[in-house]
Design an enzyme around this catalytic site. Structure first.
Site, PDB file in Angstrom:
ATOM      1  N   MET A  71     -53.711  60.574  20.555  1.00  0.00           N
ATOM      2  CA  MET A  71     -52.870  61.138  21.615  1.00  0.00           C
ATOM      3  C   MET A  71     -53.653  61.115  22.930  1.00  0.00           C
ATOM      4  SD  MET A  71     -50.416  63.980  19.922  1.00  0.00           S
ATOM      5  CE  MET A  71     -51.540  65.354  19.921  1.00  0.00           C
TER       6      MET A  71
ATOM      7  N   ALA B 297     -56.896  61.526  25.668  1.00  0.00           N
ATOM      8  CA  ALA B 297     -57.986  62.464  25.967  1.00  0.00           C
ATOM      9  C   ALA B 297     -59.162  62.129  25.041  1.00  0.00           C
ATOM     10  CB  ALA B 297     -57.535  63.914  25.829  1.00  0.00           C
ATOM     11  N   LEU B 298     -59.536  60.870  25.072  1.00  0.00           N
ATOM     12  CA  LEU B 298     -60.479  60.329  24.083  1.00  0.00           C
ATOM     13  C   LEU B 298     -61.873  60.926  24.229  1.00  0.00           C
ATOM     14  CD1 LEU B 298     -59.490  56.545  24.084  1.00  0.00           C
ATOM     15  CD2 LEU B 298     -58.573  58.428  22.705  1.00  0.00           C
ATOM     16  N   HIS B 299     -62.494  61.199  23.081  1.00  0.00           N
ATOM     17  CA  HIS B 299     -63.871  61.691  23.043  1.00  0.00           C
ATOM     18  C   HIS B 299     -64.636  60.878  21.988  1.00  0.00           C
ATOM     19  CE1 HIS B 299     -62.460  63.746  19.467  1.00  0.00           C
ATOM     20  NE2 HIS B 299     -61.558  64.393  20.179  1.00  0.00           N
ATOM     21  N   GLU B 300     -65.885  61.273  21.759  1.00  0.00           N
ATOM     22  CA  GLU B 300     -66.731  60.516  20.819  1.00  0.00           C
ATOM     23  C   GLU B 300     -66.119  60.424  19.422  1.00  0.00           C
ATOM     24  OE1 GLU B 300     -69.446  58.632  21.182  1.00  0.00           O
ATOM     25  OE2 GLU B 300     -69.109  58.947  23.324  1.00  0.00           O
TER      26      GLU B 300
ATOM     27  N   HIS C 260     -62.926  60.068  18.660  1.00  0.00           N
ATOM     28  CA  HIS C 260     -62.006  58.922  18.646  1.00  0.00           C
ATOM     29  C   HIS C 260     -62.800  57.612  18.633  1.00  0.00           C
ATOM     30  CE1 HIS C 260     -59.362  61.956  20.827  1.00  0.00           C
ATOM     31  NE2 HIS C 260     -58.619  61.618  19.802  1.00  0.00           N
TER      32      HIS C 260
ATOM     33  N   GLN D  52     -44.281  66.370  17.546  1.00  0.00           N
ATOM     34  CA  GLN D  52     -45.192  67.168  16.722  1.00  0.00           C
ATOM     35  C   GLN D  52     -45.614  68.470  17.390  1.00  0.00           C
ATOM     36  OE1 GLN D  52     -48.121  63.773  16.634  1.00  0.00           O
ATOM     37  NE2 GLN D  52     -49.626  65.419  16.596  1.00  0.00           N
TER      38      GLN D  52
ATOM     39  N   GLY E 211     -59.496  61.111  11.584  1.00  0.00           N
ATOM     40  CA  GLY E 211     -60.698  61.949  11.502  1.00  0.00           C
ATOM     41  C   GLY E 211     -60.525  63.052  10.463  1.00  0.00           C
TER      42      GLY E 211
ATOM     43  N   ASP F 292     -58.845  66.629  11.225  1.00  0.00           N
ATOM     44  CA  ASP F 292     -57.433  66.904  10.905  1.00  0.00           C
ATOM     45  C   ASP F 292     -57.218  66.599   9.428  1.00  0.00           C
ATOM     46  OD1 ASP F 292     -56.429  67.571  13.620  1.00  0.00           O
ATOM     47  OD2 ASP F 292     -57.077  65.538  14.061  1.00  0.00           O
TER      48      ASP F 292
HETATM   49  O1  PAF Z   1     -54.296  63.096  15.241  1.00  0.00           O
HETATM   50  C1  PAF Z   1     -53.620  62.824  16.240  1.00  0.00           C
HETATM   51  O2  PAF Z   1     -54.117  62.622  17.347  1.00  0.00           O
HETATM   52  C2  PAF Z   1     -52.100  62.719  16.093  1.00  0.00           C
HETATM   53  O3  PAF Z   1     -51.609  63.666  15.222  1.00  0.00           O
HETATM   54  C3  PAF Z   1     -51.625  61.307  15.712  1.00  0.00           C
HETATM   55  C4  PAF Z   1     -52.137  60.880  14.344  1.00  0.00           C
HETATM   56  C5  PAF Z   1     -52.084  60.299  16.758  1.00  0.00           C
HETATM   57  C6  PAF Z   1     -50.096  61.264  15.661  1.00  0.00           C
HETATM   58  O4  PAF Z   1     -49.534  61.591  16.896  1.00  0.00           O
END
Ligand code: PAF
Length: 286
Positions: free
Chosen positions: A30, A32-35, A37, A61, A148, A151
């Protein structure tokens, strides 16, 4: 690195790669990338011919009253991070109206698993996750998709979805990336004030306290729960605890005895308006 915005173009590009015998590695995000990701993108790069990352803040979601509107959106930074890493071939960056066009009516529900743990506090959340992940997998056609461990519940639900629907994709779960003080990396950490940020690793410490007690032989889930709750209460900035407990690592059912080979310690708690989650897998056989 190429940016693709239309689902149809992304799918055609992916199918072309597949027909040419290429394995696609996919990292849905989604933004807002960090290490954390980037570690997924790195894993995808090492195991596939083509790497696709997606950035889409999925409205489905977020329940009413959750943080959809204020969720950090840093697309140009994200594109810069991905491009300078040299790890991704494509970024799929769809518009909401192309993902959920008028008339969109399909629901995807991985029953049971979606109601436990976070599902009990975020009604509809995992249905929204399951639907978008299924859609993204159909669009990107990956051989492997990367998630990851932070989650953890999401990863268990997606594995179930993939198995139940015979999707031709391997779900790869990568370790949680942590800050030096133990806080699990998360896009939502950006919401924390400096005082809250300092307090936030208490969630990880609470899980670690239970893991240490288990390493010394404790298995009574009630006692372990109490220990974790107390560790969180010791940090007054945690305003509410949704749950912090011991679960079966596959069914996600809460346990009364932590005597399985592998158990999941997991918690969700709020600092001010920010909801943090974290988990640890404990292997009792080690
Ligand atoms: O983990 C996330 O960032 C989100 O739940 C995902 C898997 C990209 C689905 O929107």
């Amino acid at each position: 690195m190429e940016t693709v915005r239309l689902p149809r173009v992304m799918q055609e590009t992916a199918l072309m790669g597949k027909r040419a015998g290429k394995a696609i590695g996919f990292v849905p995000t989604m933004g807002a990338l960090h290490e954390g990701h980037l570690s997924l993108v790195k894993a995808a790069r090492s195991e596939n011919d083509i790497v696709v990352a997606s950035i889409f803040v999925n409205p489905a979601q977020f329940a009413a009253g959750e943080d959809f509107d204020r969720y950090p959106r840093t697309v140009s930074d994200d594109l810069e991070k991905l491009s300078s890493s040299g790890l991704a071939d494509f970024v799929f960056l769809p518009e909401a109206q192309n993902i959920y066009p008028p008339g969109f009516a399909t629901r995807v529900d991985v029953a049971g698993l979606s109601e436990r743990m976070c599902g009990a506090f975020r009604p509809g959340h995992f249905q929204g996750v399951a639907a978008i992940v299924l859609k993204l997998l159909n669009i990107v056609q990956p051989a492997r998709a990367y998630f990851g461990q932070k989650d953890y519940q999401q990863s268990v639900i997606i594995k179930r979805l993939v198995k139940d629907l015979n999707l031709p994709v391997e779900v790869v779960v990568c370790p949680t990336m942590r800050e030096p003080d133990g806080l699990a990396m998360s896009s939502r950490n950006a919401y924390l004030s400096p005082r809250q940020r300092k307090a936030a690793p208490a969630l990880y410490r609470a899980l670690q306290a239970a893991a240490s007690a288990m390493a010394e032989g404790r298995r009574d889930a009630g006692g372990l729960r109490a220990l974790m709750r107390q560790a969180l209460r010791d940090e007054p900035l945690f305003s509410a605890v949704d749950y912090i407990s011991i679960f079966d690592a596959e069914t996600l059912e809460e346990l009364e005895n932590a005597d399985r080979n592998v158990v999941l310690l997991a918690g969700a708690a709020r600092i001010g308006a920010t909801r943090l989650i974290d988990n640890l897998l404990v292997n009792n056989l080690k």
